[in-house]
Scaffold this motif. Sequence first.
Motif: not given
Length: 69
Positions: A19-22, A24-25
């Motif tokens: 799993s990956m966490e998105d 915000p940038t």
Amino acid sequence: MPEVKSIFREVLPKQGQLSMEDVPTLVLCKPKLLPLKSVTLEKLEKMHQEAQEVIKQQELAIRDQGKVL
């Protein structure tokens, strides 16, 4: 261009779910140009300048009448 080596190594699980966490940038946008003077301020300045011209003309007319008499 030389290849840059990372000090962190990638770790992938051998079994199970990945799993990956998105995260915000910030995205930098082009700056918007704002007018130095608003349209309303320009209108007020124009009205003020016109009023000053009318006053000058009236003062000149009064001086001319005083010289005639």
